[in-house]
Design a protein around this motif. Structure first.
Motif, PDB file in Angstrom:
ATOM      1  N   CYS A 205       0.004   3.241   3.654  1.00 21.54           N
ATOM      2  CA  CYS A 205       0.389   2.772   4.987  1.00 21.54           C
ATOM      3  C   CYS A 205       1.439   1.673   4.931  1.00 21.54           C
ATOM      4  O   CYS A 205       1.855   1.174   5.971  1.00 21.54           O
ATOM      5  CB  CYS A 205      -0.837   2.300   5.756  1.00 21.54           C
ATOM      6  SG  CYS A 205      -1.522   0.759   5.131  1.00 21.54           S
TER       7      CYS A 205
ATOM      8  N   CYS B 273      -5.907   0.707   5.652  1.00 16.49           N
ATOM      9  CA  CYS B 273      -6.191   2.139   5.561  1.00 16.49           C
ATOM     10  C   CYS B 273      -7.248   2.454   4.500  1.00 16.49           C
ATOM     11  O   CYS B 273      -7.558   3.612   4.248  1.00 16.49           O
ATOM     12  CB  CYS B 273      -4.924   2.926   5.299  1.00 16.49           C
ATOM     13  SG  CYS B 273      -4.324   2.817   3.613  1.00 16.49           S
TER      14      CYS B 273
ATOM     15  N   CYS C  79       0.854  -1.190   0.000  1.00 11.79           N
ATOM     16  CA  CYS C  79       0.000   0.000   0.000  1.00 11.79           C
ATOM     17  C   CYS C  79       0.893   1.244   0.000  1.00 11.79           C
ATOM     18  O   CYS C  79       1.798   1.354   0.819  1.00 11.79           O
ATOM     19  CB  CYS C  79      -0.886  -0.011   1.239  1.00 11.79           C
ATOM     20  SG  CYS C  79      -1.860   1.488   1.404  1.00 11.79           S
TER      21      CYS C  79
ATOM     22  N   CYS D  57      -6.484  -1.853   0.218  1.00 11.86           N
ATOM     23  CA  CYS D  57      -5.775  -2.023   1.488  1.00 11.86           C
ATOM     24  C   CYS D  57      -6.803  -2.244   2.586  1.00 11.86           C
ATOM     25  O   CYS D  57      -7.712  -1.437   2.767  1.00 11.86           O
ATOM     26  CB  CYS D  57      -4.936  -0.797   1.799  1.00 11.86           C
ATOM     27  SG  CYS D  57      -4.126  -0.872   3.400  1.00 11.86           S
TER      28      CYS D  57
HETATM   29 ZN   LIG Z   1      -2.960   1.032   3.403  1.00 14.49          ZN
END
Ligand SMILES: [Zn+2]
Ligand SMILES: [Zn+2]
Ligand SMILES: [Zn+2]
Ligand SMILES: [Zn+2]
Lengths: 497, 376
Positions: free
Chosen positions: A77, A115, A74, A112
């Motif tokens: 994050c 997040c 990701c 993701c």
């Molecule tokens: Zn993420």
């Protein structure tokens, strides 16, 4: 494991000087020395992806640029993205068919779970296959940089040829590292000449960069426009993708996941492997693991009476023999020479050095000595530990019987060896024994550091059977090895008597 | 298929690792690639005490040796994932790096990691390869200091070098000072301050700057709401003033633009116009919004000031754009150079173990320092 609690209480001195707990050291059976992560040579053994566990061979890994082709991180994050699937209705484009039925098509996107970043929010089109079609952004500068590299490679080879022809005085050196600067006269001479690069020009030279007077001005709306910080990337997010370093969250692009390595470790003195993991990424086992706790007696602190300055306190230590052979343990002072010794058939004690150790050079992972490189010697590490108490060493030795896995399960009553010095050995069971020693903290002011834990040092000599058979020595060699130990016993008790 | 043939040829030679170990960030990657694989803080968790330590905060050479062992071990096995033994390493070097640091680094690489060969490249000089030019005035504004060395026809003009502690660190200190009433001492970590700088601050115009400290300044830019464990506001004035420390004309008249002008004055007359028209800005700090345009305005303004009017007969300044982001341009120079086979520029393991030190020709810096002190 008890190491979790006594992690730094008992430390073994490695041959390189590092002090480590027994769980962190190796015992090289070939040069009969303790080695640790600091003094072995680490090598990448295999690669794998921590997400999908793919483990391609090393040659392929480089082609894949050390990244997994299926998994992505990701960009927000840095967690692993999951591939989500969905269905869309696609209108058939065949106009020949009168009634074009909508067809459902499976599509995939990245998302993701942590997040909530998704490839859809970022405007990346959905893919029709789950893996393999996600393309990484190609650098806009690739073409230019490749041209520059090729150009400098040509200059490099010209310079190399000239050096080989010993025409070293030639001025066609493109980066004069040897010269420590240019003088005014040199510069004046230079100005009239053709620039160096141009005189070297071949058709291969890429267009040199053009400098410009035009510069991107500060946008005027920065003084009036309000900023939503949640839409602006953090520094970590930018640095995750050095090539782009985008400013806005919606410009972030997923990056392929980097492979993780499994390391093997090789003794730097004899080049034998001391640790080699299993090739399979899911396995936590080792093909070779010469961990010290399989070969060197383990020592733990059982109990220690409160320590008072100048008074003796009782210290109970537990020794455990991990080997299949009986061993005799002698506790010695720190200044004992650490050289391994052996007792010959005639009963004469002699020192062992590299020449008369049974090395066993027929090991498959050992290069023939002709190919082997000279050993690179690294300076030993300084031992930054102060011994601030004296331990009264026993005059007698004691025996530890071999490990017997079967005996672990039956429960024989505590057995006392008739030869034991009862003052020294207070308990024994199987391959373990507890001994009693006395410790006296130094009164010496110079050696006393305020509120530092009390540390004692001693050397342990233990019997070791070298079972590596060589052509000359078929029988196992009986050796006496030594290791220095540092025990941290805790702080002084300051009570008023 | 020519392509696949080229591919296999490329694969057969050993991977070269390029490292630019800056005082705040380390850039790492492979030679021949267009960008570093990563940019990480130059710090490592000490295995014994578990505290995070900056590599450049070393106490002595022994301490530095241990820090570098841990840091490079992480780089090799977690970042570039390559066995360091017998490979070629390219190190980018700042002119202000003490020789103690270079020698310890070489010792760690050869004695601990047993690398095959080492190429030490000076940042300013190697940067010319990213542009394909040979005359360039390189200004590097990094973390600890701004450094400048002009390169003329491929040769560094070392007597004209400049260095001032006007870089990221000074900017962070100024933001921390301005945010004192808003952030407590424990809150204002360098990481937060740096993020505030990168995400909200900018280099204001000279016109606005001149009015900042007067009674009727321009209306400041909007405040920014910032979220950490709590929400706070970054005043617009802080955003605008953050970088002012780089341009302030203090008593000595030393600022980032004067570095360029002072350097050009020290260069031979015949080279000056060419250098002024071949400027390259590198280092993370120059990426701040408005940096380059402010620099240009300041340069043109100073050119007409009493201080430089008589001394410099330059009309224009021209700037290059490298095929990279400024914070890794020097690394890219190393990545281009590192892919060139130049055995005469490398210190081999055998060579090092024999001499037990880095040969003299690498000690460009020490030579330069002597020369610089002569001219002062
Ligand atoms: Zn993420
Ligand atoms: Zn060791
Ligand atoms: Zn994967
Ligand atoms: Zn060994």
């Amino acid at each position: 494991m008890a190491y979790l609690f006594q992690i730094d209480c008992v430390r073994y001195a490695c041959s390189c000087g590092s002090l480590k707990s027994i769980a962190k050291i190796y015992f090289c059976r070939h040069c009969l020395s303790i080695r640790c992560g600091y003094c072995v040579c680490h090598e990448v053994d295999s690669y794998y992806c921590s997400n999908c566990l793919e483990n391609p061979p090393a040659s392929e890994v480089r082609l894949k640029k050390y990244k997994c082709s299926n998994c992505f991180d990701c960009p927000c994050c840095f967690e692993t993205l999951s591939i989500r699937s969905g269905q869309v209705l696609v209108k058939s484009l065949h106009t020949t068919q009168e009634e074009s039925k909508p067809v459902t098509k499976k599509i995939y996107y990245l998302s993701c779970t942590l997040c909530r970043w998704s490839s859809r929010d970022a405007g990346i089109p959905d893919q029709t296959v789950a893996t393999g079609s996600w393309r990484e952004q190609e650098s806009p500068n690739t073409y230019r940089i490749t041209a520059l590299i090729n150009f400098y490679k040509i200059l490099g080879s010209i310079e190399k040829q000239q050096k080989e022809r010993k025409k070293f005085q030639s001025k066609r050196i493109f980066l004069q590292f040897e010269k420590f600067g240019i003088t005014s006269t040199m510069a004046r001479k230079r100005v009239g000449q053709l620039p160096l690069l141009q005189s070297n020009t071949q058709s291969d030279q890429p267009q040199p960069s053009e400098a410009s007077e035009e510069i991107e001005e500060l946008s005027q709306d920065i003084f009036t426009k309000s900023i939503d910080i949640t839409k602006i990337t953090t520094l970590d997010q930018r640095l995750q993708h050095p090539e782009l370093q985008v400013e806005n969250i919606n410009e972030l692009r997923p990056q392929r996941k980097q492979f993780i390595v499994k390391r093997s470790q090789r003794c730097r003195f004899c080049e034998h492997t001391v640790s080699k993991p299993d090739y399979c990424p899911t396995s936590t086992k080792f093909k070779i693991q010469l961990a010290a706790f399989y070969h060197v007696p383990e020592l733990r602190i059982v109990a220690c009476e409160p320590l008072r300055l100048g008074y003796s306190s009782e210290l109970l230590l537990k020794f455990c023999n991990p080997t299949q052979h009986q061993t005799q343990i002698i506790l010695l002072s720190m200044d004992t020479p650490m050289m391994p010794t052996t007792t010959t058939l005639q009963g004469i004690k002699e020192e062992i050095n590299r020449e008369n150790v049974q090395m066993g050079c027929d090991s498959p992972n050992l290069l023939p000595s002709a190919v082997r490189q000279a050993i690179v010697v690294e300076e030993g590490r300084q031992v930054n530990i102060v011994i601030n108490a004296e331990v009264i060493l026993p005059s007698s030795s004691f025996i530890l019987p071999p490990r017997d896995d079967a005996a672990e399960y039956d429960d024989p009553s505590d057995s006392q060896n008739s030869q034991d010095d009862p003052k020294l050995v207070v308990w024994r069971k199987g391959n373990k024994a507890i001994i009693r020693l006395d410790v006296i903290p130094y009164v010496d002011k110079d050696k006393m550091v305020k509120d530092e834990p009390i540390v004692v040092g001693l050397a342990m000599q233990y019997g070791y059977i070298n079972t590596i058979a060589t052509l000359e020595h078929k029988a196992p060699q009986k050796l006496d090895l030594k290791v220095k130990l540092f025990l941290t016993l805790g702080n002084l008790v300051h009570n008023i008597l | 298929m020519l392509r696949s043939y080229e591919g296999t040829r490329y694969i057969s030679d050993k991977q070269v690792i390029v490292l630019d170990i800056g005082s705040a960030y380390t850039k790492y990657g492979y030679a021949g690639e267009t960008a570093p694989r990563g940019i990480i803080n130059t710090e490592i968790k000490c295995p014994e005490s578990r505290e995070l330590r900056k590599i450049y905060s070393y106490k002595d050479e022994d301490d530095l040796y241990q820090l570098l062992v841990e840091f490079l071990h992480m780089i090799f096995f977690k970042c570039v994932v390559i066995s360091p033994k017998d490979i070629k390493i390219v190190i980018l070097e700042s002119p202000l790096i003490p020789s103690k640091f270079r020698n310890t680094l070489a010792k760690v690489l050869f004695r601990h990691f047993e690398v095959g060969s080492l190429m030490v490249l000076p940042i300013h000089l190697v940067t010319i390869s990213t542009l394909g030019v040979d005359t360039l005035l390189v200004l590097d504004v990094g973390y600890q200091e701004a450094t400048l060395i002009p390169v003329f026809e491929g040769v560094p003009i070392l007597k004209a070098w400049q260095a001032l502690p006007l870089a990221s660190k000074a900017v962070h200190e100024s933001i921390t000072r301005e945010m004192k009433t808003i952030l407590s001492e424990t809150e204002s970590t360098e990481k937060l301050i740096e993020n505030i700088k990168v995400r909200t601050c900018f280099v204001t115009t000279m016109e606005r700057s001149l009015k900042l400290e007067t009674d009727n300044p321009f209306k400041p830019p909007p405040d920014v709401k910032y979220y950490t464990t709590r929400t706070f506001e970054i005043p617009g004035s802080v955003r605008e003033k953050a970088f002012e420390v780089l341009w302030q004309r203090d008593n000595d008249n030393l600022s980032v633009p004067t570095m360029i002008l002072d350097s050009i004055i020290k260069c031979p007359v015949d080279t000056r116009t060419q250098l002024a028209e071949n400027i390259l800005l590198i280092g993370g700090t120059v990426m701040a919004k408005g940096f380059a345009s402010r620099l240009k305005t300041e340069l043109l303004y100073l050119l007409n000031s009493e201080l430089y009017k008589e001394k410099l007969k330059i009309k224009t300044f021209k700037f290059h754009t490298a095929p990279s982001k400024p914070n890794y341009t020097a690394w890219l120079g190393g990545a281009i150079f590192g892919s060139v086979d130049l055995p005469s520029r490398c210190i081999t393991k055998e060579n090092y173990l024999e001499l037990n030190r880095v040969p003299d020709w690498v000690n460009l810096i020490d030579n330069r320092k002597d020369e610089a002190s002569n001219t002062i």
